[in-house]
Design an enzyme around this catalytic site. Structure first.
Site, PDB file in Angstrom:
ATOM      1  N   ALA A   1     -27.075 -30.463 -20.262  1.00  0.00           N
ATOM      2  CA  ALA A   1     -28.102 -29.431 -20.163  1.00  0.00           C
ATOM      3  C   ALA A   1     -28.196 -28.756 -21.527  1.00  0.00           C
ATOM      4  O   ALA A   1     -27.255 -28.798 -22.318  1.00  0.00           O
ATOM      5  CB  ALA A   1     -27.726 -28.440 -19.078  1.00  0.00           C
TER       6      ALA A   1
ATOM      7  N   GLY B   1     -24.622 -32.432 -17.913  1.00  0.00           N
ATOM      8  CA  GLY B   1     -25.802 -32.760 -17.108  1.00  0.00           C
ATOM      9  C   GLY B   1     -26.295 -34.179 -17.334  1.00  0.00           C
ATOM     10  O   GLY B   1     -26.935 -34.761 -16.457  1.00  0.00           O
TER      11      GLY B   1
ATOM     12  N   GLU C   1     -24.286 -36.187 -15.028  1.00  0.00           N
ATOM     13  CA  GLU C   1     -24.741 -35.865 -13.667  1.00  0.00           C
ATOM     14  C   GLU C   1     -26.084 -36.528 -13.359  1.00  0.00           C
ATOM     15  O   GLU C   1     -26.312 -37.012 -12.254  1.00  0.00           O
ATOM     16  CB  GLU C   1     -24.830 -34.349 -13.502  1.00  0.00           C
ATOM     17  CG  GLU C   1     -23.450 -33.702 -13.563  1.00  0.00           C
ATOM     18  CD  GLU C   1     -23.504 -32.192 -13.612  1.00  0.00           C
ATOM     19  OE1 GLU C   1     -24.214 -31.639 -14.484  1.00  0.00           O
ATOM     20  OE2 GLU C   1     -22.855 -31.559 -12.770  1.00  0.00           O
TER      21      GLU C   1
ATOM     22  N   GLU D   1     -18.189 -29.332 -19.541  1.00  0.00           N
ATOM     23  CA  GLU D   1     -18.585 -27.946 -19.250  1.00  0.00           C
ATOM     24  C   GLU D   1     -17.425 -26.963 -19.374  1.00  0.00           C
ATOM     25  O   GLU D   1     -17.580 -25.840 -19.860  1.00  0.00           O
ATOM     26  CB  GLU D   1     -19.179 -27.842 -17.832  1.00  0.00           C
ATOM     27  CG  GLU D   1     -20.563 -28.441 -17.692  1.00  0.00           C
ATOM     28  CD  GLU D   1     -20.576 -29.908 -17.289  1.00  0.00           C
ATOM     29  OE1 GLU D   1     -19.538 -30.590 -17.450  1.00  0.00           O
ATOM     30  OE2 GLU D   1     -21.634 -30.374 -16.817  1.00  0.00           O
TER      31      GLU D   1
END
Ligand code: HXC
Length: 260
Positions: free
Chosen positions: A68, A111, A114, A134
């Site tokens: 992200a 992300g 993911e 993260e």
């Protein structure tokens, strides 16, 4: 289509494979809100396009996606995350009905990892690097990293990946079952499109049913899953494609599915 952060096209010999290329190379395809909105729109479009049998998501040689967008979310508050339903657009990926394959070269971090795990199948290039870093920046995975990883690699490896933030190379990712095959980087996209074409040659109805059944296994008890699978198996006999598939076998010819 006027996309800023992705490229959308159709590929394959019969132009029946939807291809989404993440395209923010300067930021290693960091997944900002705009990019994920575009991915959602592209997936909705491909999902409802009857000429598309399967979908491939890829990045570039250096990065599938490095996570992200840290710069975009750095000043988020809890209230803004809740109020704006942060990450809601990501759920479009996991609710796609057509078979969805990730072709991962380079970084698939946070992300990015993911997003790959929301796909049905992951193929990787030899230099791919997976991870959930993260924890190193004061957060935890928020789009399935603590939930989908454990279901594909087991608890000890999932815990190690989530708690250390260490990267996993393509070979180890294959060994632990996170990816199904590894190819030289320059062969990856071609091999992934070939896989998509093989899948797209089936009936779209049975592809959708089979995908739904496998996903139910992740979300239910064995008893419930087996019950659902058996009834969906029964339902296959209501399709023309079942009649065609079995007739073709008996007549020793290739089936011609019409998605009916
Ligand atoms: C915003 C990013 C970014 C990211 C890289 N960039 N990753 N920008 N968000 N996640 C930008 C860099 O700031 C830099 O911009 C440019 O991309 C090139 O990156 P470099 O760091 O210079 O490249 P390199 O030295 O090759 O290192 C590659 C890297 C590193 C190891 C992948 O970029 C990195 O650690 N990135 C962050 C990985 C990460 O923590 N991901 C998880 C994010 S949190 P400039 O402008 O300086 O050139 C997350 C939460 C998920 O994903 C929650 C649910 C979605």
């Amino acid at each position: 289509d006027n996309f800023e952060f992705i490229k959308l096209s159709k590929t394959g010999e019969q132009q029946n494979i939807g291809l989404i290329q993440l395209n923010r190379p300067k930021a290693l395809n960091a997944l900002n809100n705009g990019l994920m909105e575009e991915v959602g729109k592209a997936l909705e479009k491909l999902d409802s396009d009857s000429s598309v049998g399967a979908i491939v998501i890829t990045g570039n040689e250096k990065a599938f996606a490095a996570g992200a967008d840290i710069k975009e979310m750095a000043n988020n508050t809890f209230a803004q995350c809740v109020g704006g339903n942060f990450l809601e657009s990501w759920t479009k990926v996991s609710s796609t009905r057509k078979p969805l394959i990730a072709a991962v070269n380079g970084y698939a971090l946070g992300g990015g990892c993911e997003l790959a795990m929301m796909c049905d199948i992951i193929y990787a290039g030899e230099s791919a690097k997976f991870g959930q870093p993260e924890i190193l920046i004061g957060i935890i995975p928020g789009a399935g990293g603590t939930q989908r990883l454990i279901r594909s690699v087991g608890k000890s490896k999932a815990m190690e990946i989530v708690l250390t933030g260490n990267q996993v190379n393509a070979q180890d990712a294959e060994k632990m079952g996170l990816v199904s095959k590894v190819f030289p980087a320059d062969k990856l996209l071609g091999e992934t499109v070939k896989l998509a074409e093989k899948i797209a040659s089936n009936s779209q109805i049975t592809n959708a049913i089979a995908k739904e059944c496998v996903n139910v296994a992740l979300e239910s008890t064995l008893k419930e899953g087996l019950r659902f699978e058996k009834r969906m198996f029964h339902a296959c006999f209501a399709t023309k494609d079942q009649k065609e598939g079995m007739a073709a076998f008996v007549e020793k010819r290739k089936a011609k599915f019409t998605n009916e």
